[in-house]
Design an enzyme around this catalytic site. Structure first.
Site: not given
Length: 774
Positions: A332-333, A431-432, A482
């Site tokens: 990704d990215e 869920f961040d 995180t």
């Protein structure tokens, strides 16, 4: 005769009393996730008390371990020790047994009679999930006997892959914390831990052939303060796992029937590796382990043969540590700016004959070359790759499984190409994201808004796929990045109780899902969070407040509720409500400016206060229609949001803002009678990184008949600069007083994002909130 009556009475109350003198607790099988089939039988309950044994098949180590887990759970619930023995049958016992004709290896049957409990499954894993059902049905009742109502439960999961992700790269978590995370997965019937162990901000796994990856790559000199503020704490930060520690985690998870899937992200998100070995980059460095968040331009040099050898070496050690079938390769990215100018990368593109077309650039096809290379290597070693949905760009590796995170479109496309898919869309399962609108009273986070209700509403099978294509949707996963989660307590807070909603999405069939029923079952699961010492968010116990504009009455109607019907007290004058404040007993109809607050009062403690400033203007609660479409993705409650008297905060995803893209915000408000006005104001919410920009034009038109309009004011605004702040922008047009029944308010979004932005030339989003007319 009196003694006989007394004895008969005691027997009749066997489900309620453990003896004639002590109260007995009762189990409840309405748990999370809800079993597929629960059939109660008309016999006496089984009494779980001292002396009950746990039996397992002799010589089966996994079943013996299952029995030990069950004994631990029973002790947590009751405070009592239960003995474990080898055996296959017996009264006054909980029998764990193998043997079932069910095809699903994780299915189980749980049968309770007045003689005992039997959990049967085709595999040890299935028995383990039956144990979890028994565990969660128990009350937390130290020292009490527990009556288990007679029942037959047949259950099996909907999806074979039920995962949760844990990023230990941006912030590092200890071995014991990762083990607790695994224990939390167990409570929610999950069977995959996606372990994100490397990124730009830190390399967290020992690789013996490349010791500098942890000597240098695991340490950063400091961490950015806030959201890439440009200011840093300058406190060295680091940590990594030895290979032995990683194996310890793998074994700990395997004992609980959880597979650990490691992710070493490539070819982007590799700045920590480049800092350790700068020769692997396109420029040769020097590089620095990143102290900020986001996506670094420096990536592995895809034209360098040494890079291909590096990733083979790293993955060789990885597969020795992790026995999982799947290995996650990221993908990704990965910016292509270095490759576009790198002679080695361009030579590789030429040698491979890669060409740009309308679908993919030649650099995207170069990324596919890298992904295909590592896939072949892993396939040759008996493993399969998973990658984020960007691996679709440039052509998908032959056997790859796609993890769809940028919404569902990547998963849909991969399924149509007959590739396996794990659904993990950020719109439902990141869920961040904040779980409350009141972000000022939440731990600092990345942004967004994802309440538990939205998580629960997710249906992983896209309706746009045919039944045959839907077979490629293999599972569901939620992700926890995180960057802004520095402590394990915070990590627990972000996933609990949203994991409860997730696990029912993963386990239960759609016909078994009902959000209100889920909420009624949630408090019992939360008692297990308390018993295990888990930190969790308590939003579900807050007052739920619905604010509904009522044009017919000209009021804002407020409806209040709680998960457990606790009494709600409220105030309208800005003071904090107490038990002496009025009790809510029906719809509150507000027709003037108020400072509303409400609180649920319980014997166990009060909820947080929910508060709203409600501001009326001449447009408030008036009929309003959209003349051009609201953006479907961010429509929320529609254009009534613009006149409900409630203002949004700096988070555009809370439902207080609605969006327009590709067309103007063009709405007409009906005052229902001729009304004098002299000003109109709107607010916009800007988040440039998310393609959300300020208005470019704002105008007001008035009409007596709703058909013929006259413009009374307008203003143009310049295109936003890179240095312009994010946040709320207020715009107000003042004009000579006019009398009209209808007012048309038009605001134009950014039609072409400026050149300095990554989304240049694409249309921007315009998020608008309250239209204030005076």
């Amino acid at each position: 005769m009196k003694q006989l009556l007394k004895l008969t009475g005691c027997l009749a109350l066997a489900g309620l009393m453990s003896s004639c003198g002590s109260v007995q607790e009762e189990a409840n099988y309405q748990i999370i996730p809800l079993p597929q089939e629960i059939v109660t039988t008309q016999v006496n309950p089984f009494i779980l008390k001292s002396g009950v044994k746990i039996l397992y098949p002799e010589g089966n180590e996994k079943m013996q371990r299952n029995a030990k887990f069950l004994a631990e759970y029973l002790k947590t619930a009751t405070g009592r020790d239960f003995s474990i023995e080898a055996g296959t049958e017996g009264k006054n016992a909980i029998v764990l047994a193998l043997g079932s004709e069910v095809e699903n290896p994780e299915a189980y049957q749980l049968k309770v009679t007045d003689q005992g409990v039997t959990i049967t499954a085709p595999t040890e894993a299935g028995v383990f999930y039956g144990i979890q059902t028994l565990r969660k049905s128990l009350p937390i009742a130290q020292g009490a006997d527990v009556a288990l109502p007679a029942v037959e439960i047949k259950d099996a999961p909907r999806f074979g892959y039920r995962g949760a992700h844990f990023d230990v790269s941006r912030h590092f978590f200890t071995i014991d914390e990762v083990k607790t995370y695994i224990d939390m997965l167990t409570l929610h019937n999950m069977n995959r831990l996606h372990w994100h162990i490397t990124d730009d901000q830190g390399w967290r796994l020992e690789i013996k052939k490349y010791p500098k990856l942890t000597e240098i790559g695991s340490q950063r000199s400091g961490t950015v303060i806030g959201r890439n503020s440009g200011e840093y704490d300058n406190t060295p930060y680091g940590g990594f796992y030895t290979q032995e520690q990683a194996k310890e985690i793998v074994d700990y998870a395997a004992e609980r029937y959880i597979t650990v899937i490691p992710e070493i992200d490539l070819p982007g998100h590799m700045l920590a590796a480049l800092t350790a070995y700068p020769e692997l980059g396109c420029t040769g460095g020097p590089y620095e382990v990143w102290r900020q968040w986001g996506v670094a331009d420096d990536v592995l040099c895809a034209g360098n043969d040494q890079v291909l050898k590096f990733i083979e070496d790293v993955y060789s050690e990885l597969i020795d540590i992790f026995p999982s079938e799947y290995i996650h390769v990221g993908g990704d990215e990965c910016p292509k700016v270095r490759w576009e100018k790198c002679p080695k990368c361009q030579a590789r593109i030429k040698a491979l004959g890669l060409k740009s077309d309308k679908n993919h650039s030649k650099e995207e096809r170069l990324q596919s070359f890298v992904i295909n290379h590592i896939e072949k290597f892993l396939n040759d070693h008996g493993r399969q790759i998973i990658g984020w949905d960007e691996i679709l760009e440039g052509g998908l590796a032959p056997n790859a499984t796609v993890m769809s995170w940028r919404g569902e479109s990547g998963g849909i496309e991969a399924a149509k190409q007959k590739h396996d898919v794990i659904m993990t869309p950020n719109t439902y399962l990141y869920f961040d994201y904040y779980q409350a609108k009141d972000t000022e009273n939440e731990p600092f986070g990345i942004g967004g808004y994802l309440p538990i209700e939205r998580v629960y509403s997710y249906e992983p099978m896209p309706a746009s796929l045919t039944p045959e294509e839907q077979q490629y949707i293999k599972g569901v996963q939620a992700n926890l990045w995180t960057e802004y989660i520095a402590t394990f307590s915070h990590a627990q807070y972000m996933v609990l109780p949203r994991w409860a909603a997730l696990c029912e999405v993963q386990w239960s069939t759609p016909d078994k899902k009902n959000y209100e029923d889920f909420l009624s079952r949630l408090p019992r699961l939360i008692k297990w969070y308390d018993a295990e010492g888990y930190n969790y968010a308590k939003h579900v116990f807050d007052v739920k407040a619905e604010f509904n504009p009522n044009p017919a009455d000209g009021t804002l109607d407020i409806i209040l509720s709680t998960i457990d019907n606790a009494p709600v007290h409220y105030t309208l004058d800005g003071t904090e409500p107490t038990s002496a404040s009025p009790v809510y007993d029906g719809v509150l109809k507000v027709k003037e400016n108020v400072d509303f607050s409400a609180i649920a009062i319980r014997p166990t403690g009060n909820s947080r206060v929910v508060s709203e400033k409600i501001n009326f203007s001449k447009s408030s609660m008036k009929p309003i229609v959209a003349n051009q479409p609201v953006n479907k993705q961010y429509e929320f409650k529609g254009v009534t949001t613009l006149v409900d008297g409630l203002k949004g905060n700096g988070n555009y995803k809370t439902g207080r803002w609605i969006a327009f893209r590709g067309n103007d915000m063009d709405v007409t408000i009906d005052f229902k009678q001729p009304t004098e006005i002299s000003s109109v104001a709107i607010s916009t919410c800007v988040e440039k990184g998310d393609w959300v920009f300020d208005a470019r034009e704002f105008s007001v038109e008035v009409s007596d008949d709703g058909t013929n309009f006259k413009k009374v004011a307008s203003e143009n605004y310049p295109a936003m600069k890179e240095t312009d702040k994010n946040g709320i922008y207020d715009h107000k047009l003042t004009f000579t007083p006019v009398t009209a029944q209808y007012v048309k308010v038009i605001a134009s979004p950014e039609k072409s994002i400026p050149e300095w932005h990554g989304g240049k030339n694409y249309p921007g989003f315009l998020f608008v909130d309250e239209i204030t007319v005076n």
